[in-house]
Design an enzyme around this catalytic site. Structure first.
Site, short mmCIF file in Angstrom:
data_model
loop_
_atom_site.label_atom_id
_atom_site.label_comp_id
_atom_site.label_asym_id
_atom_site.label_seq_id
_atom_site.Cartn_x
_atom_site.Cartn_y
_atom_site.Cartn_z
N GLU A 115 0.84 -1.20 0.00
CA GLU A 115 0.00 0.00 0.00
C GLU A 115 0.88 1.25 0.00
O GLU A 115 1.96 1.24 0.60
CB GLU A 115 -0.89 0.04 1.25
CG GLU A 115 -1.78 -1.17 1.42
CD GLU A 115 -2.44 -1.21 2.80
OE1 GLU A 115 -3.20 -2.16 3.04
OE2 GLU A 115 -2.18 -0.31 3.63
N LYS A 117 2.46 4.44 1.34
CA LYS A 117 2.60 4.94 2.71
C LYS A 117 2.22 6.42 2.71
O LYS A 117 3.02 7.28 2.34
CB LYS A 117 4.01 4.75 3.25
CG LYS A 117 4.13 5.13 4.73
CD LYS A 117 5.51 4.87 5.27
CE LYS A 117 5.53 5.24 6.76
NZ LYS A 117 5.20 6.65 7.00
N ASP A 119 1.51 10.16 3.65
CA ASP A 119 2.24 11.10 4.50
C ASP A 119 1.24 12.04 5.16
O ASP A 119 1.01 13.16 4.73
CB ASP A 119 3.24 11.89 3.65
CG ASP A 119 4.32 12.56 4.50
OD1 ASP A 119 4.41 12.22 5.70
OD2 ASP A 119 5.05 13.40 3.96
N TYR A 230 -7.15 1.75 6.22
CA TYR A 230 -6.37 0.58 5.83
C TYR A 230 -6.36 -0.54 6.87
O TYR A 230 -5.63 -1.51 6.73
CB TYR A 230 -4.92 0.99 5.53
CG TYR A 230 -4.30 1.93 6.54
CD1 TYR A 230 -4.03 1.52 7.84
CD2 TYR A 230 -3.97 3.23 6.18
CE1 TYR A 230 -3.45 2.38 8.76
CE2 TYR A 230 -3.40 4.09 7.10
CZ TYR A 230 -3.13 3.67 8.38
OH TYR A 230 -2.57 4.53 9.29
N LYS A 318 10.75 2.55 2.97
CA LYS A 318 10.83 3.98 2.69
C LYS A 318 11.49 4.24 1.34
O LYS A 318 12.42 3.54 0.92
CB LYS A 318 11.61 4.70 3.79
CG LYS A 318 11.01 4.56 5.19
CD LYS A 318 9.63 5.16 5.28
CE LYS A 318 9.63 6.67 5.35
NZ LYS A 318 10.13 7.21 6.61
N CYS A 412 11.16 48.50 6.11
CA CYS A 412 11.18 47.89 4.79
C CYS A 412 12.55 48.09 4.16
O CYS A 412 13.04 49.23 4.09
CB CYS A 412 10.10 48.52 3.91
SG CYS A 412 10.16 47.96 2.19
N CYS A 415 11.97 50.67 0.85
CA CYS A 415 11.58 52.08 0.93
C CYS A 415 11.86 52.71 2.28
O CYS A 415 11.73 53.93 2.43
CB CYS A 415 10.10 52.24 0.59
SG CYS A 415 8.98 51.62 1.87
N CYS A 430 5.32 45.92 5.06
CA CYS A 430 5.75 47.31 4.85
C CYS A 430 4.52 48.19 4.90
O CYS A 430 3.48 47.88 4.32
CB CYS A 430 6.43 47.42 3.48
SG CYS A 430 6.66 49.13 2.94
N CYS A 435 5.65 52.26 -1.74
CA CYS A 435 6.89 51.46 -1.71
C CYS A 435 7.23 50.98 -3.12
O CYS A 435 6.41 50.30 -3.75
CB CYS A 435 6.72 50.28 -0.77
SG CYS A 435 8.12 49.15 -0.79
#
Length: 674
Positions: A115, A117, A119, A230, A318, A412, A415, A430, A435
């Site tokens: 099956e 795996k 995540d 599962y 894995k 910022c 600017c 900002c 800007c």
């Protein structure tokens, strides 16, 4: 309905019918009815429940929106321990696992089930008399957190079982599985967060885990979670199974969403499945980090038992990690068009998962502090599928002695305006209204392909136009002259003429493109389309009330407020009027009433000679069609250009109608003549 018994019977039938269509849509990806037909059934059930409130049940599909927030999650003690899998990483590990199984059982060959795996986040679900009553996280394997309210919001999870093939509903059923977010849903989720100026999720697993553990179920309901199951725990009314395969098929007959699986004979069969899975991992609609290998025979499983918290009869094989180590050459701050200051790690280029990575976002100040990334650090970088590259960890043992923590700017960097945290405290923005960094980004966005589509106006030219003072507003683009452009660096006569022609051509645009080009926070392409349909004349938005905007499809309260504020601002009204005065003509959406594309779902793949992807999408939508990013049984056409990839292959497997570029153009031209 004139009597309560009739209403009760009809409500029951509607719940069963809606559960059936949810299963067809979210699990089998093979719907039998249209969205409007589904909505009609849902409205009928809602009407019955409003008329007879006693008909409202916790498992009704009308109750998936999420209940009240909780102060904390309660604890759930699992009836049987939720085990974790031991990992193997290579063929030697598989050989050792298989030899151990054969030695303990005395068999020359063992049958396995393989099956993907997933995540995500492991969960346990309990049903009583066919109704979902409780769900919990794995926790420490013995005790988990009660997340029942959040699990109820997941549309692929049935709240009531309606078995097929004459199977009886067990009195008590407990199943195990995984909550996850599909790749496409994850992409859309991050797009919405980016439009909203919110921090992006680094990967689907973190997003799924965080979504399921929201204290407010309404927040979870807004996240695109999915679930696959599962495993099944013995219970009252649950039959005894000879094989794991038989168990999975039993869950399928109960209309539960089960994980994909394949049988394998012996270690050689597992090796073949592993090679196939490794090659096809990126074609899956969800993230996987390996393949689970389980003994199929249930009696063998009982004989093999477990070691500590892991079963002897299963392992996680894995995949090789798609991460590499590299060096952080610098950390910079990127100022986006909404003013968000985002820390970005500039990396020594490294190939990860077949793609060269030279930058990785650090999302925000909190994430930067949490990972403690510094200039000069050796770091591990991960890239999985379409997920944005992320720094996984820092190798502290290789940190330079003179290393210094990164100091997040208080102003910022472009600017000099004060940088302040926004309302939720996650993003620093900002505060400068003019800007240049934001203006450059806004001009680039305005000219982008899915906005005004001004060819040749990219990042570098946008920066030159802004820094030279030639462009201070969008309307200034339409006042550019050949002489003024030739003053720019590396701008030749032909390039200047081509740019001016593209700017002139962009004046004939659509209302959707025009609204998207304005760079309104929260307004992406799909929202711009919905706004265009509701307000065909852009100036009608100047006087639209908050309530008017709130009624637009998929526009929530926060988004409505931002849109309303934008169009109420005199400065923005003046900017829009200046564009109209400059000759920009946003055409209202065309309403298609017939033709080959009305109500059809189309997928575009590959490269076409005569039309760019966005042009093709616009032509389809203008004719009443919908363009999707993935192929499913709901797809009506797949338009395949040159170098078409996995989407074409999937269309062929599903028997979806495929059009080459010439056939597609003929359909467009024929529809236009009609």
């Amino acid at each position: 309905m004139d009597t309560f018994p009739k209403a009760e019977a009809r409500a029951r039938a509607l719940r069963q019918e809606l559960a059936h269509h949810n299963h067809r849509y979210y699990v089998l990806d093979a719907p039998e009815i249209s969205d409007s037909q589904y909505d009609k059934l849902m409205r009928e059930l809602q009407g019955l429940e409003e008329q007879y409130p006693q008909l409202v049940t916790p498992d009704s599909p009308t109750q998936r929106v999420g209940g009240a927030a909780v102060e904390d999650f309660g604890q759930v003690v699992h009836t049987t321990q939720m085990l974790s899998l031991a990992n193997i990483f290579d063929d030697a590990g598989l050989t050792e696992f298989d030899e151990r199984i054969r030695k303990l059982t005395g068999l020359s060959q063992v049958g396995y089930v393989c099956e993907p795996k997933l995540d995500g986040l492991a969960i346990s679900l309990r049903f009583e008399d066919g109704r979902f009553v409780q769900g919990a996280t794995r926790g420490d394997g013995t005790t988990g957190e009660d997340v029942t309210g959040n699990l109820r919001t997941i549309k692929s999870l049935p709240l009531e079982l309606f078995p097929q093939d004459g199977v009886k509903v067990p009195r008590r059923l407990e199943v195990r599985g995984e909550v996850f977010i599909r790749k496409e849903d994850f992409r859309k989720l991050n797009e919405k967060r980016e439009e909203a100026g919110e921090a992006l999720f680094a990967n689907p697993r973190n997003a799924a885990a965080g979504s399921l553990r929201q204290l407010d179920p309404r927040e979870t309901a807004a996240r695109p979670l999915s679930v696959y199951l599962y495993e099944c725990v013995p219970g009252d009314g649950v039959p005894a199974f000879k094989t794991h395969t038989e168990k999975l098929e039993y869950l399928r007959t109960l209309t539960l969403p089960i994980n994909r699986y394949q049988h394998a004979d012996g270690a050689d069969g597992v090796r073949q499945r592993y090679d196939e899975s490794l090659k096809g991992r990126h074609a899956l609609p969800f993230e996987v980090d390996g393949m689970v290998v389980k003994v199929d025979d249930e009696d063998l499983r009982r004989r093999l038992g477990q070691v500590s918290k892991s079963p002897r009869w299963a392992v996680a094989y894995k995949f090789p990690p798609e991460e590499e180590s590299t060096t952080v050459e610098d950390i910079g701050i990127q100022v986006g068009r909404t003013g968000a200051l985002t820390p970005v790690a500039h990396l020594k280029p490294v190939k990860v998962g077949g793609v060269t990575v030279s930058r990785a976002t650090l999302h925000n100040e909190d994430e930067l502090r949490r990972k403690n990334v510094r200039k000069g650090d050796t770091v591990f970088v991960r890239r999985a599928g379409d997920v944005i590259p992320e720094i996984v960890s820092v190798v502290l043992s290789k940190r330079p002695e003179d290393s210094q923590p990164f100091t997040f700017p208080t102003h910022c960097p472009v600017c000099g305006a004060v940088a302040a945290k926004d309302e939720d405290g996650a993003i620093i923005r900002c505060t400068g209204a003019s800007c240049p960094a934001q203006l450059v980004e806004k001009v680039r966005h305005f000219a982008s392909r899915i906005a005004m589509d001004i060819e040749g106006l990219g990042d570098k030219l946008a920066m030159q136009l802004v820094t030279s003072g030639q462009v201070k507003t969008f309307a200034d683009l339409f006042a550019l002259t050949r002489d003024s452009l030739l003053k720019l660096e590396r701008m030749g006569e032909k390039s200047a003429d081509n740019l001016l022609a593209s700017i002139e051509g962009s004046k004939a645009t659509t209302q959707r493109r025009f609204l998207y080009s304005l760079g309104i926070r929260h307004v992406g392409d799909s929202t711009a389309r919905a706004l265009a349909e509701a307000f065909p004349d852009v100036k009608s938005l100047f006087t639209a009330s908050l309530e008017d905007i709130s009624r637009v499809k998929d526009v929530g309260p926060v988004m409505a407020q931002v849109i309303h504020t934008f169009f109420q601002e005199p400065q923005n009204q003046a900017a829009i009027q200046a564009l109209l005065d400059a000759g920009v003509h946003p055409a209202p959406p065309a309403v298609a009433t017939g033709g080959p594309f009305v109500g059809k779902t189309v997928v575009l793949t590959g490269t076409m000679e005569r039309l760019a992807r966005e042009q093709a999408k616009e032509e389809i939508e203008r004719r009443g069609g919908k363009v999707s990013g993935s192929v499913s049984r709901k797809t009506d056409f797949v338009v395949a250009g040159e170098d078409a990839g996995t989407k074409l292959k999937k269309a062929q497997e599903l028997g979806v109608r495929i059009l080459d570029e010439q056939a597609f153009l003929k359909l467009l031209e024929g529809d236009a003549r009609a």
